[in-house]
Design a protein around this motif. Sequence first.
Motif, PDB file in Angstrom:
ATOM      1  N   THR A  32      17.703  -3.086 -31.314  1.00  0.00           N
ATOM      2  CA  THR A  32      18.985  -2.416 -31.448  1.00  0.00           C
ATOM      3  C   THR A  32      19.903  -2.801 -30.300  1.00  0.00           C
ATOM      4  O   THR A  32      19.482  -2.893 -29.156  1.00  0.00           O
ATOM      5  N   VAL A  33      21.164  -3.036 -30.612  1.00  0.00           N
ATOM      6  CA  VAL A  33      22.205  -3.240 -29.608  1.00  0.00           C
ATOM      7  C   VAL A  33      22.930  -1.918 -29.412  1.00  0.00           C
ATOM      8  O   VAL A  33      23.358  -1.289 -30.380  1.00  0.00           O
ATOM      9  N   PHE A  34      23.063  -1.482 -28.170  1.00  0.00           N
ATOM     10  CA  PHE A  34      23.694  -0.201 -27.876  1.00  0.00           C
ATOM     11  C   PHE A  34      25.057  -0.425 -27.236  1.00  0.00           C
ATOM     12  O   PHE A  34      25.200  -1.222 -26.307  1.00  0.00           O
ATOM     13  N   CYS A  35      26.062   0.284 -27.737  1.00  0.00           N
ATOM     14  CA  CYS A  35      27.425   0.183 -27.228  1.00  0.00           C
ATOM     15  C   CYS A  35      27.936   1.574 -26.877  1.00  0.00           C
ATOM     16  O   CYS A  35      27.586   2.556 -27.533  1.00  0.00           O
ATOM     17  N   ALA A  36      28.775   1.626 -25.860  1.00  0.00           N
ATOM     18  CA  ALA A  36      29.411   2.884 -25.483  1.00  0.00           C
ATOM     19  C   ALA A  36      30.781   2.579 -24.909  1.00  0.00           C
ATOM     20  O   ALA A  36      30.997   1.517 -24.318  1.00  0.00           O
ATOM     21  N   SER A  37      31.705   3.524 -25.071  1.00  0.00           N
ATOM     22  CA  SER A  37      33.066   3.310 -24.600  1.00  0.00           C
ATOM     23  C   SER A  37      33.675   4.623 -24.141  1.00  0.00           C
ATOM     24  O   SER A  37      33.347   5.693 -24.665  1.00  0.00           O
ATOM     25  N   GLN A  38      34.546   4.529 -23.132  1.00  0.00           N
ATOM     26  CA  GLN A  38      35.321   5.676 -22.675  1.00  0.00           C
ATOM     27  C   GLN A  38      36.703   5.221 -22.265  1.00  0.00           C
ATOM     28  O   GLN A  38      36.936   4.043 -22.022  1.00  0.00           O
ATOM     29  N   CYS A  39      37.609   6.185 -22.156  1.00  0.00           N
ATOM     30  CA  CYS A  39      38.963   5.909 -21.700  1.00  0.00           C
ATOM     31  C   CYS A  39      39.287   6.888 -20.575  1.00  0.00           C
ATOM     32  O   CYS A  39      39.106   8.088 -20.739  1.00  0.00           O
ATOM     33  N   THR A  40      39.711   6.371 -19.435  1.00  0.00           N
ATOM     34  CA  THR A  40      40.043   7.256 -18.317  1.00  0.00           C
ATOM     35  C   THR A  40      41.474   7.749 -18.460  1.00  0.00           C
ATOM     36  O   THR A  40      42.377   7.352 -17.731  1.00  0.00           O
TER      37      THR A  40
END
Length: 255
Positions: free
Chosen positions: A217-225
């Motif tokens: 599995t490839v894991f991705c995560a994202s956030q915006c400050t």
Amino acid sequence: MPGQTTESLTSNWNKMTSESRPRFPALHVKNLVQETLRQNLDGRSYRAALCKDLTGNILDQLNDKLITRGPKGYKFITFIDVGANQTAGPVFYGSQCVKALGQAAGDDFAEASFQNASLYGIGIVWAVPDPAWTTSRARLTPTESQCQQHFPIVQVKSIIEDAIDRHAVGRRYEPVFCKNLTQKLSAELKTTLLQKGPKGYKFVSFVTVGSSGGGDTVFCASQCTWGKPGDDFAEFTRQNSSLYAMAIVWGIRAE
């Protein structure tokens, strides 16, 4: 690492923002990304549960560094991807920045990667200048969307879904096809957002395409400050037994 993952991203972004590059300390931000990836991944071996947790940990640490050590007067979008180094095939990325009409230049990005024999990590930071914005710990995440009443998420998600389905449904994973698909989807999303998307926004579109048949599995995560009303994002993923295609569009209020 699976493939030359940021080739199309770099090419597309340079076409949009080459005039602004001297103003953004890309090398400094790249070093922050590289430092954070190495601190968390060096000496590790791929395990699905471990890598799932690592994406979130890396994301939190990188955002903290951007808040305390990053350039001021920017909103940041951060993206982390961690996966097995031995997969069924390369993972490809593509990205475009769409400025609102009449907006000044200054958008830019920095990216870095890490790999060992077992796993890889990629980190990307997009920066959108906003002199009035003081970066804080307010964050916009896929589970904590704060501004849905302002940004037409359903409309933008429909645009993403339509683009992916017309090009990816029924297709099998082939490296050349998937590499071209990231570029095609990124360019099409840019054009469609300019024609049909909500007005008064800058957009960052991000596309990733890879194999879903390798077992890892490839894991991705994202956030915006940021936390300013009006800033938000939409995303859509389509997967079959051979490939997956995911796209995210972030909308930054430009009025």
